[in-house]
Design an enzyme around this catalytic site. Structure first.
Site, PDB file in Angstrom:
ATOM      1  N   HIS A 265       0.795  -1.236   0.000  1.00  0.00           N
ATOM      2  CA  HIS A 265       0.000   0.000   0.000  1.00  0.00           C
ATOM      3  C   HIS A 265       0.829   1.288   0.000  1.00  0.00           C
ATOM      4  O   HIS A 265       0.740   2.115  -0.908  1.00  0.00           O
ATOM      5  CB  HIS A 265      -0.874   0.055   1.268  1.00  0.00           C
ATOM      6  CG  HIS A 265      -1.715  -1.144   1.536  1.00  0.00           C
ATOM      7  ND1 HIS A 265      -2.887  -1.396   0.867  1.00  0.00           N
ATOM      8  CD2 HIS A 265      -1.579  -2.147   2.442  1.00  0.00           C
ATOM      9  CE1 HIS A 265      -3.440  -2.503   1.351  1.00  0.00           C
ATOM     10  NE2 HIS A 265      -2.670  -2.977   2.298  1.00  0.00           N
TER      11      HIS A 265
HETATM   12  C1  BDR Z   1      -3.004   0.738   5.508  1.00  0.00           C
HETATM   13  O1  BDR Z   1      -3.185   0.230   6.832  1.00  0.00           O
HETATM   14  C2  BDR Z   1      -1.957  -0.160   7.388  1.00  0.00           C
HETATM   15  O2  BDR Z   1      -2.089  -1.410   7.974  1.00  0.00           O
HETATM   16  C3  BDR Z   1      -0.941  -0.113   6.284  1.00  0.00           C
HETATM   17  O3  BDR Z   1       0.321   0.296   6.784  1.00  0.00           O
HETATM   18  C4  BDR Z   1      -1.516   0.888   5.309  1.00  0.00           C
HETATM   19  O4  BDR Z   1      -1.129   2.207   5.650  1.00  0.00           O
HETATM   20  C5  BDR Z   1      -3.692  -0.190   4.526  1.00  0.00           C
HETATM   21  O5  BDR Z   1      -5.055  -0.274   4.794  1.00  0.00           O
END
Ligand code: BDR
Ligand code: CA
Length: 311
Positions: free
Chosen positions: A241
């Site tokens: 992500h």
């Molecule tokens: C987001 O949530 C976190 O767990 C990850 O680092 C990312 O920023 C994804 O939904």
């Protein structure tokens, strides 16, 4: 080359770690500081992990600030089930020796934005938006100093990863997200719709492993956190992500999206934290965000490998 001044607001997190390493590896970027917030794990761990990452990159001069330890109005929800107990499970790295800055992250954000000329500092929030919203509420005069916000959060077609309708970063602090999405700042959003097209396939993880000195750590992190998503989605790998934000600053042509209106649900228990994205422009609400929907995933991973190999 004029470097782009950025502040990364973060809750590391293995994918946060890759975003931070990408920024540290990129000569086009002047990383003014890392502001940490409670999210994937509590604040003491995110502030520690941020320093572990800087030391892995051999950049101990990077300024790391601890910020808000809980959302504006709600109890903190964390994600150890994805990121492990430390938030950075997958490889054991030495405890950091570089200092945590004394200044609170929110004070740093306010002071820095006030000092820098209007429209010059880019914010990359890759965590719940508590620090950014607190700074905006406390000092609205900083808003014109923000050049642009490029954040990871939200979802539309892909919908939720923490509830059926909400993505983690927005769900944890929806009131903060509402403030940021309503601030009138140029906003680019990397929702799950795009990050789920950027999967850590075997070939890509093996390419990380060979990417210079930090490559093996990056491969161990992605190996660790993908186990959760592979099981959940039955996919070939996990969505990587957070580095989408920094990659967008470096290579915007890898991404495409639409300028639309996005509102944050704060009232409903059922759909709390949903990003109500008017993708098909069925309302007359004014656009407030560029909502990214697609990525050239091979180009994205090639950029990551090329840059990480420089560290
Ligand atoms: C987001 O949530 C976190 O767990 C990850 O680092 C990312 O920023 C994804 O939904
Ligand atoms: Ca994150």
């Amino acid at each position: 080359m004029t470097k782009r001044k950025i502040i990364i607001d973060t809750d590391p997190g293995q994918d946060d770690a890759v975003a931070i390493l990408l920024a540290l590896a990129s000569p086009e970027i002047d990383l003014l500081g890392l502001t940490c917030v409670a999210g994937n794990v509590p604040l003491d761990l995110t502030a520690k992990n941020a320093r572990i990452i800087c030391e892995l990159a051999r950049r101990p001069e990077t300024r790391v600030f601890a910020g808000c330890d809980r959302p504006l109005r709600r109890k903190l929800v964390t994600a150890e089930n994805v990121h492990g107990k430390t938030g950075l499970d997958g490889i054991t790295l030495p405890d950091p020796t570089m200092p945590l800055q004394d200044q609170h992250a929110v004070d740093f954000l306010i002071e820095t934005l006030r000092t820098e000329p209007p429209g010059t500092v880019t914010l990359c929030p890759i965590a719940p938006l508590t620090n950014i919203a607190t700074a905006m509420e406390r000092a609205p005069d900083i808003i014109p100093h923000i050049r642009e916000i490029v954040l990871m959060g939200g979802a539309y077609f892909e919908v939720g990863n923490i509830t059926p309708t909400a993505e983690f970063n927005i769900y944890v602090d929806p009131e903060a997200a509402k403030i940021v999405f309503g601030a009138g700042v140029p906003l680019t959003v990397m929702p799950l719709d795009v990050t789920h097209k950027a999967l850590t396939t075997r070939t890509r993880v093996e390419a990380f492993r060979k990417a210079g000195r930090v490559g093996p750590a990056v491969a161990s992190w992605t190996d660790f956190f993908e186990r959760f998503d592979k099981e959940k989605y039955g996919s070939e790998g996990a969505p990587l992500h957070d580095p989408c934000t920094v990659a967008y600053l470096l290579r915007p042509e890898l991404f495409s999206g639409r300028e639309i209106n996005v509102e944050i649900e704060t009232g409903s228990d059922l759909t709390l934290g949903m990003t109500v994205a008017d993708w098909w422009r069925v309302t007359k609400r004014a656009p407030n965000a560029t909502f990214i929907g697609d990525v050239d995933a091979d180009g994205y991973f090639a950029l990551l490998v090329e840059r990480l190999a420089q560290l």
